[in-house]
Design a protein around this motif. Structure first.
Motif, PDB file in Angstrom:
ATOM      1  N   GLU A  19     -96.728   5.042  41.726  1.00 52.42           N
ATOM      2  CA  GLU A  19     -96.860   5.857  42.943  1.00 52.42           C
ATOM      3  C   GLU A  19     -96.944   7.338  42.544  1.00 52.42           C
ATOM      4  OE1 GLU A  19     -96.881   4.557  46.191  1.00 52.42           O
ATOM      5  OE2 GLU A  19     -97.027   2.646  45.145  1.00 52.42           O
ATOM      6  N   PRO A  20     -97.557   8.185  43.383  1.00 51.81           N
ATOM      7  CA  PRO A  20     -97.808   9.578  42.979  1.00 51.81           C
ATOM      8  C   PRO A  20     -96.564  10.470  42.868  1.00 51.81           C
ATOM      9  CG  PRO A  20     -98.595   9.168  45.224  1.00 51.81           C
ATOM     10  CD  PRO A  20     -98.203   7.850  44.665  1.00 51.81           C
ATOM     11  N   GLY A  21     -96.592  11.354  41.883  1.00 53.61           N
ATOM     12  CA  GLY A  21     -95.521  12.333  41.676  1.00 53.61           C
ATOM     13  C   GLY A  21     -95.658  12.973  40.305  1.00 53.61           C
ATOM     14  N   CYS A  22     -94.742  13.905  40.013  1.00 52.63           N
ATOM     15  CA  CYS A  22     -94.789  14.617  38.722  1.00 52.63           C
ATOM     16  C   CYS A  22     -94.366  13.710  37.571  1.00 52.63           C
ATOM     17  CB  CYS A  22     -93.883  15.843  38.746  1.00 52.63           C
ATOM     18  SG  CYS A  22     -94.370  17.058  39.975  1.00 52.63           S
ATOM     19  N   SER A  23     -93.432  12.814  37.869  1.00 44.74           N
ATOM     20  CA  SER A  23     -93.072  11.751  36.936  1.00 44.74           C
ATOM     21  C   SER A  23     -92.648  12.273  35.566  1.00 44.74           C
ATOM     22  CB  SER A  23     -94.252  10.773  36.844  1.00 44.74           C
ATOM     23  OG  SER A  23     -93.964   9.678  36.021  1.00 44.74           O
ATOM     24  N   MET A  24     -93.169  11.652  34.524  1.00 42.21           N
ATOM     25  CA  MET A  24     -92.677  11.921  33.178  1.00 42.21           C
ATOM     26  C   MET A  24     -93.168  13.245  32.601  1.00 42.21           C
ATOM     27  SD  MET A  24     -92.782   9.643  29.768  1.00 42.21           S
ATOM     28  CE  MET A  24     -92.350   8.014  30.313  1.00 42.21           C
ATOM     29  N   CYS A  25     -93.910  14.022  33.363  1.00 44.87           N
ATOM     30  CA  CYS A  25     -94.278  15.350  32.859  1.00 44.87           C
ATOM     31  C   CYS A  25     -93.028  16.162  32.606  1.00 44.87           C
ATOM     32  CB  CYS A  25     -95.191  16.080  33.837  1.00 44.87           C
ATOM     33  SG  CYS A  25     -95.494  17.775  33.356  1.00 44.87           S
ATOM     34  N   LEU A  26     -92.068  16.081  33.523  1.00 50.54           N
ATOM     35  CA  LEU A  26     -90.826  16.827  33.302  1.00 50.54           C
ATOM     36  C   LEU A  26     -89.596  15.964  33.519  1.00 50.54           C
ATOM     37  CD1 LEU A  26     -89.981  19.398  36.117  1.00 50.54           C
ATOM     38  CD2 LEU A  26     -91.170  17.257  36.462  1.00 50.54           C
ATOM     39  N   ALA A  27     -89.790  14.678  33.799  1.00 49.82           N
ATOM     40  CA  ALA A  27     -88.661  13.745  33.760  1.00 49.82           C
ATOM     41  C   ALA A  27     -87.502  14.133  34.658  1.00 49.82           C
ATOM     42  CB  ALA A  27     -88.190  13.575  32.316  1.00 49.82           C
ATOM     43  N   MET A  28     -87.808  14.632  35.848  1.00 48.79           N
ATOM     44  CA  MET A  28     -86.716  14.884  36.802  1.00 48.79           C
ATOM     45  C   MET A  28     -86.367  13.613  37.567  1.00 48.79           C
ATOM     46  SD  MET A  28     -86.935  18.626  38.547  1.00 48.79           S
ATOM     47  CE  MET A  28     -85.375  18.478  39.413  1.00 48.79           C
ATOM     48  N   ASN A  29     -87.291  12.663  37.554  1.00 49.94           N
ATOM     49  CA  ASN A  29     -86.993  11.378  38.187  1.00 49.94           C
ATOM     50  C   ASN A  29     -86.588  10.392  37.085  1.00 49.94           C
ATOM     51  OD1 ASN A  29     -89.354  10.717  36.927  1.00 49.94           O
ATOM     52  ND2 ASN A  29     -90.409  10.000  38.748  1.00 49.94           N
ATOM     53  N   ALA A  30     -86.720   9.112  37.345  1.00 53.19           N
ATOM     54  CA  ALA A  30     -86.247   8.119  36.372  1.00 53.19           C
ATOM     55  C   ALA A  30     -87.217   7.909  35.212  1.00 53.19           C
ATOM     56  CB  ALA A  30     -86.011   6.790  37.099  1.00 53.19           C
ATOM     57  N   ASP A  31     -88.414   8.512  35.276  1.00 51.12           N
ATOM     58  CA  ASP A  31     -89.425   8.297  34.239  1.00 51.12           C
ATOM     59  C   ASP A  31     -89.185   9.263  33.093  1.00 51.12           C
ATOM     60  OD1 ASP A  31     -90.388   6.684  36.269  1.00 51.12           O
ATOM     61  OD2 ASP A  31     -91.866   8.162  36.945  1.00 51.12           O
ATOM     62  N   LYS A  32     -88.611   8.764  32.008  1.00 50.21           N
ATOM     63  CA  LYS A  32     -88.345   9.680  30.898  1.00 50.21           C
ATOM     64  C   LYS A  32     -88.426   8.982  29.562  1.00 50.21           C
ATOM     65  CE  LYS A  32     -84.515  10.836  33.139  1.00 50.21           C
ATOM     66  NZ  LYS A  32     -83.150  11.139  33.598  1.00 50.21           N
ATOM     67  N   LEU A  33     -88.498   9.803  28.513  1.00 52.47           N
ATOM     68  CA  LEU A  33     -88.503   9.280  27.150  1.00 52.47           C
ATOM     69  C   LEU A  33     -87.077   9.076  26.682  1.00 52.47           C
ATOM     70  CD1 LEU A  33     -91.149  11.512  25.322  1.00 52.47           C
ATOM     71  CD2 LEU A  33     -91.471   9.261  26.365  1.00 52.47           C
ATOM     72  N   GLY A  34     -86.873   8.105  25.803  1.00 52.39           N
ATOM     73  CA  GLY A  34     -85.592   7.947  25.131  1.00 52.39           C
ATOM     74  C   GLY A  34     -85.509   8.913  23.957  1.00 52.39           C
ATOM     75  N   ASN A  35     -84.305   9.096  23.465  1.00 52.16           N
ATOM     76  CA  ASN A  35     -84.063   9.992  22.340  1.00 52.16           C
ATOM     77  C   ASN A  35     -84.914   9.573  21.128  1.00 52.16           C
ATOM     78  OD1 ASN A  35     -82.954  11.881  20.679  1.00 52.16           O
ATOM     79  ND2 ASN A  35     -80.818  11.319  21.069  1.00 52.16           N
ATOM     80  N   GLY A  36     -85.744  10.482  20.653  1.00 57.58           N
ATOM     81  CA  GLY A  36     -86.540  10.221  19.454  1.00 57.58           C
ATOM     82  C   GLY A  36     -87.877   9.536  19.703  1.00 57.58           C
ATOM     83  N   GLU A  37     -88.126   9.125  20.933  1.00 55.30           N
ATOM     84  CA  GLU A  37     -89.395   8.432  21.208  1.00 55.30           C
ATOM     85  C   GLU A  37     -90.582   9.392  21.199  1.00 55.30           C
ATOM     86  OE1 GLU A  37     -88.305   4.526  23.884  1.00 55.30           O
ATOM     87  OE2 GLU A  37     -88.691   6.375  24.966  1.00 55.30           O
ATOM     88  N   HIS A  38     -91.692   8.914  20.647  1.00 59.24           N
ATOM     89  CA  HIS A  38     -92.941   9.687  20.646  1.00 59.24           C
ATOM     90  C   HIS A  38     -93.814   9.227  21.812  1.00 59.24           C
ATOM     91  CE1 HIS A  38     -92.849  11.780  16.697  1.00 59.24           C
ATOM     92  NE2 HIS A  38     -91.996  10.807  16.398  1.00 59.24           N
ATOM     93  N   CYS A  39     -94.404  10.187  22.498  1.00 60.24           N
ATOM     94  CA  CYS A  39     -95.230   9.866  23.656  1.00 60.24           C
ATOM     95  C   CYS A  39     -96.580  10.572  23.575  1.00 60.24           C
ATOM     96  CB  CYS A  39     -94.506  10.294  24.928  1.00 60.24           C
ATOM     97  SG  CYS A  39     -95.411   9.956  26.447  1.00 60.24           S
ATOM     98  N   ALA A  40     -97.645   9.813  23.780  1.00 58.81           N
ATOM     99  CA  ALA A  40     -98.963  10.422  23.992  1.00 58.81           C
ATOM    100  C   ALA A  40     -99.032  10.738  25.476  1.00 58.81           C
ATOM    101  CB  ALA A  40    -100.069   9.450  23.604  1.00 58.81           C
ATOM    102  N   SER A  41     -99.117  12.021  25.812  1.00 56.57           N
ATOM    103  CA  SER A  41     -98.955  12.436  27.197  1.00 56.57           C
ATOM    104  C   SER A  41    -100.079  13.356  27.640  1.00 56.57           C
ATOM    105  CB  SER A  41     -97.607  13.154  27.351  1.00 56.57           C
ATOM    106  OG  SER A  41     -97.451  13.621  28.672  1.00 56.57           O
TER     107      SER A  41
END
Lengths: 476, 217
Positions: free
Chosen positions: A410-432
């Motif tokens: 669903e639409p939103g800022c999401s994992m760009c800044l991880a203010m919601n539940a969409d986030k990276l774990g410690n040490g994870e690499h992400c192609a973003s």
């Protein structure tokens, strides 16, 4: 006297030039979201001030909203994080109390502020546009003077419809020639940030010009203008041309009839005069730009996908060298490592930089008929607005993503800044496909690599970075 | 707004360039709807060894002992000494709110990001630009002398070191005046209400579509 586009936009909104060098600039459009506005509304209440003009504001929640279908199903009440829910509720309440138009959480027009502004026609050529968010420059793609402001200024604009400003200097970034196949607007802006540096545009309004910009779609220009701030510039703008006028026609808040005709004549003058003087001109050769990947913790730390992680030992400036060394440690990389050898854990396609329909199409084209690599634990596609989502679904793109093993959200800022539940774990690499690779930006200890939607999609399939032009070759 | 005229205080280092506002105050703390209470989470990811959560007490959280603000010699610091492009990235005013709430009154750097710089003045926090050789000198002197204090005078736009070296800095006249007097700039702007209304008439004549109302639902 010959003027730049920025000069014209400034002059046409100058309310008052004061003797001390400051100026009052009139603001045509103000966009509001839940994170940077509550204290501004509170300030109005405390001082018993009324908004100067209500019908110029438009609001939507984006930073905090969940993106899973399940959590979105029951609207605001369904937001599990109580602090996030309070912030979204506060925006709803403030818009209700003050009478401001809001695209609330499950309105089909809700979305990321910088996506809905141009999409709705609320942000038009020649306007001044502000929002309490640094990526507001996105709107410069339609020839608007748009920039981010702080919360005190959100309050100031609500109360006075003006900003106290100092005129910026003029920079022209000219991207000449043509882009190669598979090279996108995201690669252009990453290459620009890499060239001029993250503070290179401080104090400037940047006009992006040259043949590459002229050939680029409006959505592509939005990606470029969006990241002007990553080069230090508050505002990025592109001259109005027929592409701009075609883009804005027929949108919800675009004028019609005689007003449209009048507006088009006005907008056609929104370009820098031939003899206009810029304080600084930077030129790039578009044909030599390759798909870019960021390796470090500042958007200026980018290399072509064919490149290697740079060696701080080759840098003489001690502050810069130290920054590179710290970035290598944080990112868990070694100097000289091939970019294609970086192991990835997650893929994020979305954000105000790259969540429009063309971005969705570019990513879908790459993953069509392919399968996500098993080593990628999560690859998510987050459309920038409800309307982008609906369009993508009408084209069957959601099925392409889902069949390839990507999640469709669903639409939103999401994992760009991880203010919601969409986030990276410690040490994870992400192609973003987002805009910032700062430490912890996508989650505590998370490691972000900024790329184009096509490059992120290719990485989701391959499990590591790969030159998307190889995929383009396969598909055609 | 809080005024700023003169201030003397202990200087503390943030010895890196391009300190972004995500680093100054991480996003999980932006969910607050207040302007205060951000000080305990200033530089959260560097200051503590665990991941901070909003609405969490910071008492008892494991401290990063190598982080300057956790060192005894920098306790009570109110002047932050840092490197170029401080405050880049997000426009969040929570960054100056956090610095102010912690107790900083002044940040000295070779350069600042535009939005952060502007936001500081709205909160009685003074950002001072000095050229990098002078900032280098201040860093060296600060590292050499625990309790190193700097004296800042906005009237004379100067920074004075303990040994008496004085460096002048530049501030826009409007911002300087507002900060010295602690003026509310909304009040100042509203003094120009007639100018704003006149402008709206001119603007509506030239570009009437701009005044089409945002309405619907």
């Amino acid at each position: 006297m010959a003027k730049t586009l920025y000069d014209k936009l400034w002059d046409s909104h100058l309310v008052k030039q004061r003797d001390d060098g400051s100026a009052l600039i009139y603001i045509d459009r103000h966009i509001i979201h839940e994170v940077t506005s509550p204290q501004a509304f509170e300030g109005l209440r405390m001082a018993r001030r009324e908004p100067w003009r209500l019908d110029t504001n438009i609001a939507t929640p984006d930073h905090n909203v969940p993106t899973t279908v399940a959590e979105r199903a029951s609207g605001v009440a369904g937001i599990e994080d109580i602090v996030s829910r309070t912030q979204v509720t506060t925006l709803d309440d403030n818009c209700e109390e003050f009478g401001i138009m809001e695209y609330a959480i499950n309105d089909k027009r809700q979305g990321i502020v910088h996506v809905i502004g141009p999409e709705s026609g609320a942000c038009l050529p020649g306007m001044t546009v502000v929002c309490g968010d640094s990526h507001t420059a996105t709107n410069g793609a339609v020839g608007a003077l748009a920039h981010g402001i702080g919360t005190s200024e959100v309050e100031h604009v609500l109360a006075t419809q003006c900003l106290v400003s100092m005129k910026m200097k003029n920079m022209l970034v000219k991207v000449n020639g043509e882009l190669g196949e598979g090279v996108t607007s995201k690669d252009v802006i990453l290459a620009i940030v890499g060239k001029i540096g993250t503070a290179g545009g401080s104090g400037y309004a940047i006009e992006f010009g040259g043949q590459v910009m002229r050939d680029m779609s409006i959505e592509g220009r939005m990606t470029v203008c969006n990241m002007a701030i990553e080069a230090g510039a508050r505002a990025g703008i592109v001259a109005v041309d027929q592409t701009t006028i075609d883009y804005v026609q027929g949108r919800d808040f675009t004028p019609t009839g005689k007003l449209w005709d009048q507006a088009v004549v006005f907008w056609q003058g929104l370009h820098s005069d031939d003899a206009a003087k810029f304080d600084l001109v930077v030129e790039l050769d578009g044909s030599s730009i390759e798909p870019q990947v960021s390796w470090g913790t500042s958007p200026e730390m980018v290399v072509p996908v064919s490149g290697r992680v740079p060696d701080p030992a080759a840098v003489s400036d001690p502050v810069k060298k130290e920054g590179m060394e710290r970035a290598l440690v944080y990112m868990g990389l070694t100097a000289g490592q091939a970019i294609s050898d970086i192991k990835l854990d997650k893929v994020f396609i979305g954000s105000c930089t790259n969540s429009r329909i063309e971005d969705m199409r570019a990513a879908a084209q790459v993953v069509k008929g392919q399968k996500k690599a098993d080593s990628i634990s999560l690859a998510m596609v987050v459309p920038g607005s409800g309307l982008v989502k609906a369009q993508a679904e009408a084209e069957g793109l959601d099925k392409v993503f889902i069949d390839a093993g990507l999640e469709w959200r669903e639409p939103g800022c999401s994992m760009c800044l991880a203010m919601n539940a969409d986030k990276l774990g410690n040490g994870e690499h992400c192609a973003s496909t987002s805009n910032r690779n700062f430490e912890g930006r996508q989650g505590y200890g998370g490691r972000t690599h900024l790329v184009s939607p096509a490059m992120a999609a290719a990485a989701a399939i391959a499990g590591h970075f790969i030159d998307v032009r190889e995929f383009v070759g396969d598909a055609s | 707004m809080k005024s700023f005229t003169t201030h003397s205080g202990i200087a503390a280092p943030m010895d890196r360039a391009n300190v972004d506002t995500d680093l100054i105050i991480p996003k999980q703390f932006l969910k607050s709807i207040k302007r205060t209470g951000f000080g305990k989470n200033l530089f959260d990811a560097m200051r503590y060894l665990d991941e901070g959560q909003p609405d969490q007490s910071c008492d008892g959280r494991p401290l990063n002992k190598d982080f300057p603000l956790n060192m005894k010699r920098y306790h009570g610091a109110s002047v932050l000494l840092t490197r170029g492009n401080f405050g880049c990235g997000s426009s969040r005013e929570h960054a100056p709110w956090a610095l102010d709430d912690y107790g900083f009154r002044c940040v000295i750097a070779p350069s600042f990001a535009d939005i952060f710089y502007n936001n500081c003045f709205k909160n009685g926090l003074l950002p001072i630009v000095l050229d990098s050789t002078k900032v280098d000198q201040l860093f060296k002197e600060m590292y050499a002398a625990p309790g190193y204090e700097l004296a800042i005078d906005l009237n004379s736009s100067s920074v004075t070191t303990p040994s008496g070296d004085t460096f002048n800095f530049e501030v826009d006249e409007f911002r300087r005046h507002c900060l010295l007097e602690g003026l509310d700039d909304i009040d100042l702007t509203l003094q120009h209400s007639n100018d704003i209304r006149d402008f709206e008439l001119r603007h509506a004549a030239a570009a009437p579509w701009v005044f089409d109302a945002i309405q619907g639902n």
